[in-house]
Design a protein around this motif. Sequence first.
Motif, PDB file in Angstrom:
ATOM      1  N   PRO A 174      10.059   6.274  -0.677  1.00 17.22           N
ATOM      2  CA  PRO A 174       9.137   7.040  -0.453  1.00 17.22           C
ATOM      3  C   PRO A 174       9.149   8.608  -0.546  1.00 17.22           C
ATOM      4  CG  PRO A 174       8.769   5.109   1.120  1.00 17.22           C
ATOM      5  CD  PRO A 174      10.239   5.165   0.725  1.00 17.22           C
ATOM      6  N   PRO A 204      -4.525   2.900  -1.212  1.00 17.80           N
ATOM      7  CA  PRO A 204      -3.309   3.830  -0.572  1.00 17.80           C
ATOM      8  C   PRO A 204      -3.417   3.611   0.719  1.00 17.80           C
ATOM      9  CG  PRO A 204      -4.238   4.962  -2.360  1.00 17.80           C
ATOM     10  CD  PRO A 204      -5.228   3.860  -2.298  1.00 17.80           C
ATOM     11  N   PRO A 239      -6.733   7.528  -5.987  1.00 18.91           N
ATOM     12  CA  PRO A 239      -5.849   7.839  -4.692  1.00 18.91           C
ATOM     13  C   PRO A 239      -6.702   7.960  -3.602  1.00 18.91           C
ATOM     14  CG  PRO A 239      -5.285   9.207  -6.589  1.00 18.91           C
ATOM     15  CD  PRO A 239      -6.588   8.621  -6.949  1.00 18.91           C
ATOM     16  N   THR A 260       9.937  -3.545  -2.631  1.00 19.37           N
ATOM     17  CA  THR A 260       8.462  -3.085  -2.597  1.00 19.37           C
ATOM     18  C   THR A 260       8.077  -2.333  -1.364  1.00 19.37           C
ATOM     19  OG1 THR A 260       7.663  -5.123  -4.041  1.00 19.37           O
ATOM     20  CG2 THR A 260       6.009  -3.720  -2.771  1.00 19.37           C
ATOM     21  N   TYR A 261       7.521  -1.104  -1.507  1.00 17.63           N
ATOM     22  CA  TYR A 261       7.279  -0.597  -0.166  1.00 17.63           C
ATOM     23  C   TYR A 261       5.834  -0.496  -0.001  1.00 17.63           C
ATOM     24  CZ  TYR A 261      11.698   2.079   0.572  1.00 17.63           C
ATOM     25  OH  TYR A 261      12.825   2.160   0.930  1.00 17.63           O
ATOM     26  N   ALA A 313       1.029  -1.255  -0.014  1.00 19.57           N
ATOM     27  CA  ALA A 313       0.109  -0.096  -0.014  1.00 19.57           C
ATOM     28  C   ALA A 313       0.895   1.264   0.071  1.00 19.57           C
ATOM     29  CB  ALA A 313      -0.992   0.100   1.170  1.00 19.57           C
ATOM     30  N   GLU A 314       0.327   2.167  -0.538  1.00 23.85           N
ATOM     31  CA  GLU A 314       1.394   3.473  -0.862  1.00 23.85           C
ATOM     32  C   GLU A 314       1.583   4.205   0.487  1.00 23.85           C
ATOM     33  OE1 GLU A 314       1.196   7.829  -2.943  1.00 23.85           O
ATOM     34  OE2 GLU A 314      -0.469   6.640  -3.319  1.00 23.85           O
ATOM     35  N   LEU A 315       0.615   4.168   1.509  1.00 19.08           N
ATOM     36  CA  LEU A 315       0.657   5.073   2.653  1.00 19.08           C
ATOM     37  C   LEU A 315       0.425   4.321   3.807  1.00 19.08           C
ATOM     38  CD1 LEU A 315      -2.340   7.743   1.562  1.00 19.08           C
ATOM     39  CD2 LEU A 315       0.345   7.908   1.516  1.00 19.08           C
ATOM     40  N   SER A 361      -2.323   4.277 -14.200  1.00 19.04           N
ATOM     41  CA  SER A 361      -2.257   5.059 -12.905  1.00 19.04           C
ATOM     42  C   SER A 361      -3.216   6.204 -12.844  1.00 19.04           C
ATOM     43  CB  SER A 361      -0.710   5.577 -12.745  1.00 19.04           C
ATOM     44  OG  SER A 361      -0.463   6.322 -13.852  1.00 19.04           O
TER      45      SER A 361
END
Length: 685
Positions: free
Chosen positions: A347, A100, A158, A390-391, A52-54, A194
């Motif tokens: 990030p 996210p 987003p 991977t973040y 997940a992004e966040l 995206s």
Amino acid sequence: MRSLFLVLTALLLSPGPALAQVDVPDRAANAQSADLLAERLAIPFASGLVGAELAPVFAWVENTRGVRNVMVARAGEAPRQVTDYREDDGIEIYGLALSPDGTRLAFVRGGDASFPDDGLPNTAQRVEAPNQTVFFADLSSVSPPSPMGQGHDPVFSPDGRKLLFTRAGSIMVRAGEEDARRIADLRGNAGDFSWSPDGSKVLFLESRSGHSVVGVIDVAQSNLRYLGATLGYSSDPVFSPDGGSVAFIQFRDPPARFADSRKSFWSVRVADIATGAVRIAWSAPEGDGGQYYGTRGRNLFWTASGHLLFPYEGSGWLHVLAVPAAGGPARDLTPDANEVENFVPTPDGHGVIYSANPGNLDSRTLWQADIASGQTKRLTGDGQYAFFPTYGGERLAATVTDARSPAHMVLVEGMEPLGRKPTIAGYPAPENVTFTAEDGTVVHGQYFRGVGNGARPALIFAHGGPRRQMVAAFHPYFYYHNTYIRNQEFAAAGYDVLSVNYRSGTNYGRAFREAPGTGRDGASEYRDIVAGARWLAARPGVDPARIGIWGGSWGGYLTALALARDSDLFAAGVDLHGVHAMVRSVPDSYAPDEVLAIQRLQWDSSPMGAIDEWRSPVLIVHGDDDRNVDYRQSLLLARELTARGVPFEELALPNERHDFFRYASWLTALEASGDFFERKLEPSR
């Protein structure tokens, strides 16, 4: 033995951190090799890691004995199995996406990840082929995932409230509980989606015949616009952090008669969405890196620090460059990396994480480079092979293997497993070796020393691709995960095995990968196979009269070529879905009087070109729904061998694809391979 296998399978499928380490019993405790092979092929294999992004939330697919399920874990917490599939049904799960904030998950079940719009596989031979379906799961609920519609490539907006997916050129968006609505119909197949940072636009890549274009859809305005179209290919489109611009890689292939041209064929470009104006942010200089070549992953990032990151092999090795998006000189961030295989920005946008093989071409370690200073630091140690950084939020994870543990997911800080870490305790680490082909080329390989002290048979293993590299450990790709197990079990049965990383493979630099005369242009990589066989024949205890060869796809091609050209050297072979006639249409850039000479070389580079000399027995294995290598290649070989009285055995797998989708198919094929070599090469007991 059967009861032990059932108990083992139950343990492997049980969730919970207490079973993060699963030891499979050593071969000494089990005498029956067929049961052992079935047991080892049933070991969990993890793939498709996303974050997940966040939030520090990760998801991946786990395949245990052909049963595929989706796993989710938050860093520091026990993993959770989100799905509850229980059959070896041959239905792939892929295309995982997390919202996210990590509270929602989407994935694709059904179809073929490599050919998402090209017919539905039905490897379990059902009355109707299973659909390719996008599923959605609310991770805050215990409710099972629900279908969203037919398609693939899901991507969350987003804010996480909208889910985009596509099917055969139609782009669909579902918001909340509403039915998915079509926002665009395209000529070609679309992917690489995206959302803009504000969620108002969708960026995509559309593949058409002989070229590709970047498009942007304004969702609210129902407006479609293409950016920077050229007489070539666009790839890896990415939004700027403010959403006002798009960067992409533009390239074209050199004409066939100038395949080794050192001219500049690619650049990194930036397009202004409002005006459509395009500028070149960086252009490849002439030389080794003048032709575009990317990594096994995403190849262009626009960082929060205002840099564009992309791969370039001007040094002869694939490195990561950083160039200011506003313009300026490029900087090599990985000058000592040898070959970078995957990379991702940190990030905060000030660094890059990459998987590479610095100092040891047969290794794979994770590194971090600072964009401003260029300083690097190593993140993973020796004896482990780390792939696909991977973040999830600020936490870094990766796919990790070693000689005894197949692909599993790990938090890089502390190397803490995110889920299960299965282990086959009895697997010794293969030895990295080098040997020299007759033309002086140094070739790398992995040597599996067979058990026993008497005269032993030996096997060459030829990987597919050919753009691949085998390592002295489990492989992160499922196909080679299985072949690694088979090679280990061959060694346990008394064979010496050499896995050959022949020229035209990756991770040994551009000159090795683009070596002259490979494949249809002369099969120069076959010299490396012969050199490996002679190296094996000289090993103490190896019987040079009992050397076999096996491999799949391009490795099947090399297996067939070996048996056709050198039956005196290779006593038997197993050819899985190989190419046997290499003749194809000649590109238009050649004059008509050149075409016949080129096709003659293609024929001479084929197993068919030497088939009159073929005498050694072969097992031919092929799935008849193969979309990579046409089934007709094996039909041709069977007819030709029959006509010449060459002994062969056959294993046809109805409805199977190239990378067999079912555990049962893998087990059948690899058991048949072992049985064939046991009868033809007679390993000592």
